[in-house]
Design a protein around this motif. Structure first.
Motif, PDB file in Angstrom:
ATOM      1  N   GLU A   1      10.435  29.199   2.580  1.00  0.00           N
ATOM      2  CA  GLU A   1      11.020  28.525   3.730  1.00  0.00           C
ATOM      3  C   GLU A   1      11.650  27.234   3.240  1.00  0.00           C
ATOM      4  N   VAL A   2      12.854  26.940   3.763  1.00  0.00           N
ATOM      5  CA  VAL A   2      13.602  25.781   3.274  1.00  0.00           C
ATOM      6  C   VAL A   2      14.160  24.969   4.436  1.00  0.00           C
ATOM      7  N   GLU A   3      14.636  23.779   4.093  1.00  0.00           N
ATOM      8  CA  GLU A   3      15.312  22.912   5.046  1.00  0.00           C
ATOM      9  C   GLU A   3      16.750  22.726   4.595  1.00  0.00           C
ATOM     10  N   LEU A   4      17.686  22.726   5.563  1.00  0.00           N
ATOM     11  CA  LEU A   4      19.097  22.613   5.262  1.00  0.00           C
ATOM     12  C   LEU A   4      19.588  21.197   5.543  1.00  0.00           C
ATOM     13  N   PRO A   5      20.552  20.720   4.773  1.00  0.00           N
ATOM     14  CA  PRO A   5      21.068  19.371   5.015  1.00  0.00           C
ATOM     15  C   PRO A   5      22.012  19.341   6.215  1.00  0.00           C
ATOM     16  N   ALA A   6      22.241  18.167   6.745  1.00  0.00           N
ATOM     17  CA  ALA A   6      23.205  18.009   7.831  1.00  0.00           C
ATOM     18  C   ALA A   6      24.588  18.416   7.344  1.00  0.00           C
ATOM     19  N   GLY A   7      25.326  19.093   8.224  1.00  0.00           N
ATOM     20  CA  GLY A   7      26.679  19.496   7.877  1.00  0.00           C
ATOM     21  C   GLY A   7      26.767  20.678   6.937  1.00  0.00           C
ATOM     22  N   PHE A   8      25.692  21.433   6.820  1.00  0.00           N
ATOM     23  CA  PHE A   8      25.671  22.566   5.889  1.00  0.00           C
ATOM     24  C   PHE A   8      26.668  23.643   6.321  1.00  0.00           C
ATOM     25  N   ASP A   9      27.268  24.304   5.355  1.00  0.00           N
ATOM     26  CA  ASP A   9      28.219  25.382   5.629  1.00  0.00           C
ATOM     27  C   ASP A   9      27.448  26.682   5.857  1.00  0.00           C
ATOM     28  N   TYR A  10      27.302  27.057   7.115  1.00  0.00           N
ATOM     29  CA  TYR A  10      26.488  28.229   7.451  1.00  0.00           C
ATOM     30  C   TYR A  10      27.139  29.550   7.047  1.00  0.00           C
ATOM     31  N   ALA A  11      28.405  29.511   6.653  1.00  0.00           N
ATOM     32  CA  ALA A  11      29.042  30.726   6.152  1.00  0.00           C
ATOM     33  C   ALA A  11      28.391  31.203   4.864  1.00  0.00           C
ATOM     34  N   LEU A  12      27.645  30.343   4.190  1.00  0.00           N
ATOM     35  CA  LEU A  12      26.952  30.730   2.955  1.00  0.00           C
ATOM     36  C   LEU A  12      25.719  31.579   3.248  1.00  0.00           C
ATOM     37  N   ALA A  13      25.283  31.600   4.502  1.00  0.00           N
ATOM     38  CA  ALA A  13      24.101  32.396   4.873  1.00  0.00           C
ATOM     39  C   ALA A  13      24.549  33.786   5.295  1.00  0.00           C
ATOM     40  N   ASP A  14      25.067  34.549   4.329  1.00  0.00           N
ATOM     41  CA  ASP A  14      25.601  35.867   4.665  1.00  0.00           C
ATOM     42  C   ASP A  14      24.800  37.008   4.041  1.00  0.00           C
ATOM     43  N   GLU A  15      23.671  36.706   3.428  1.00  0.00           N
ATOM     44  CA  GLU A  15      22.769  37.685   2.819  1.00  0.00           C
ATOM     45  C   GLU A  15      23.412  38.413   1.633  1.00  0.00           C
ATOM     46  N   GLU A  16      24.594  37.981   1.241  1.00  0.00           N
ATOM     47  CA  GLU A  16      25.258  38.576   0.090  1.00  0.00           C
ATOM     48  C   GLU A  16      25.593  37.551  -0.986  1.00  0.00           C
ATOM     49  N   THR A  17      25.514  36.289  -0.644  1.00  0.00           N
ATOM     50  CA  THR A  17      25.815  35.223  -1.595  1.00  0.00           C
ATOM     51  C   THR A  17      24.541  34.825  -2.336  1.00  0.00           C
TER      52      THR A  17
END
Length: 412
Positions: A251-267
């Motif tokens: 489990e992780v924490e994301l920074p403010a302004g993170f690009d959620y397009a990177l959460a595509d389960e393929e990157t």
């Protein structure tokens, strides 16, 4: 469950229009057939299956013992025609799969089978706590193995299922071979309504490929011999590439302004690379092996927990190809050894969409100029991309999460 059932039948029951309609028509059709005619048709089908069983080495004595007087399993007929239109939110699934009682029982089983679990981990290189968690999620540590007979359930599917008939016939013949070889008696071949067998729910074909004889008695008994079942599960995971000494995810924490397009389960990136993008483990902990490769998973969008998942998470999904299932197994394994609950709260008021609602959402997105790749009721990569594009245009966090709130916005 370790079988093809998890890969094709479950999706059919949860949203494949063609398969679901076919199964519903089948169930309705069977209900309208007079009982004597249906019984005669079923016996005729069983007679037609005998040559295939004979070619597989099943004796006439065994075949007759198993099939004499056999009738279709009514639960199998009923359930293969049942659609699961509404998708259970992942947090509700986890509430049940990783309940306090299941954690407590898991710890008791870990102590009870400590010697066997340690030996299994040494032999196969698979985390014994994950093996234990699969046992817990599949059958509540043997507390509920389906209460059906695998032979009867598979014969019903072989004779009555509207598609994949050859698959079900092969599974039925393989189940007969298991009996023929003396691994289990027909009356003790406990399974789910679809023929998934024993403590850790193997289909016969998976049993043939991956089952193990832990105690060396010549039988691969996943029904009454718990160490055999646990060793079989470990062997299955090893066969699909389990990486020894590594976990399933963090489990992780994301920074403010993170690009959620990177959460595509393929990157996939190394944990060190994710760290350089500002992602950290919860409570400030470090990643033990920064070079491990992982992908970012947001199962409930930006408002829910975030996870970096390693290869072993994908291996767990080979047992059952559902994100909620694999997360439950990994989390239960951690809880059994003393880890705490998932730290970030789930957005329980922001429910996911049902299959029909996904189709409605896809239709509305398409009308607004966002290409979903078709209207099929499934949230795949193109649909998530379309959602992100819509969210970005409307000034929202572009996380690609298909929720009831999103559908209401599209309709408004």
């Amino acid at each position: 469950m370790a079988n093809l059932f998890a890969r094709f039948l479950r999706p059919a029951l949860q949203g494949s229009v063609t398969a679901a309609l076919g199964l519903s028509v089948l169930a309705a059709g069977l209900a309208s057939v007079p009982a004597p005619a249906a019984a005669q048709s079923f016996q005729s089908c069983l007679n037609n299956l005998w040559p295939a069983a004979q070619r597989a080495g099943v004796s006439r004595q065994t075949y007759t013992q198993v099939t004499a007087g056999m009738t279709p399993d009514p639960d199998t007929v009923r359930l293969m025609g049942k659609q699961s239109e509404f998708v259970k939110p992942i947090w509700e699934y986890l509430d049940s799969a990783v309940s306090s009682s299941r954690i407590t029982t898991g710890r008791q089983m870990r102590q009870k089978y400590a010697t066997q679990l340690a030996a299994i981990e040494r032999r196969y290189g698979v985390d014994s706590n994950v093996v234990l968690a699969i046992w817990g999620v599949e059958t509540s540590y043997g507390g509920f193995m389906g209460q059906h007979n695998a032979l009867r359930a598979l014969a019903t599917l072989a004779c009555e299922a509207p598609d994949r008939t050859e698959y079900w016939r092969q599974e039925f013949v393989t189940a007969l071979q298991i009996v023929q070889a003396g691994h289990i008696t027909p009356d003790r071949m406990e399974s789910s309504w679809a023929g998934a067998m024993g403590h850790t729910q193997f289909m016969p074909s998976s049993w043939r490929q991956y089952s193990a004889d832990y105690d060396g008695d010549g039988r691969h008994d996943i029904w009454t011999n718990q160490p055999d079942a646990l060793a079989s599960t470990a062997n299955y995971l090893k066969s699909f590439g389990w990486e020894a000494g590594k976990t399933w995810g963090y489990e992780v924490e994301l920074p403010a302004g993170f690009d959620y397009a990177l959460a595509d389960e393929e990157t996939w990136r190394s944990l060190a690379q994710w760290r350089r993008l500002g992602i950290t483990r919860t409570r400030g902990r470090e990643f033990p092996r920064p070079s491990d490769q992982a992908f970012l998973l947001l199962p409930a969008g930006a408002n829910g927990p975030a996870f970096l998942m390693l290869k072993n998470f994908e291996v767990i999904k080979r047992y059952n190809n559902a994100t909620s299932y694999a997360l439950a197994v990994g989390h239960l394994a951690d809880r059994i050894i003393g880890a705490g609950p998932i730290e970030k709260s789930w957005p329980r008021g922001d429910r996911p969409l049902s299959r029909s609602q996904v189709r409605e959402m896809q239709t509305l997105l398409t009308r607004k100029g966002f290409d979903t790749g078709g209207v099929d009721g499934r949230v795949g990569p193109m649909t998530r991309s379309a959602i992100r594009a819509y969210q970005k245009r409307t000034g929202q966090i572009a996380d690609g999460y298909a929720s009831v709130k999103l559908l209401q916005q599209l309709k408004g």
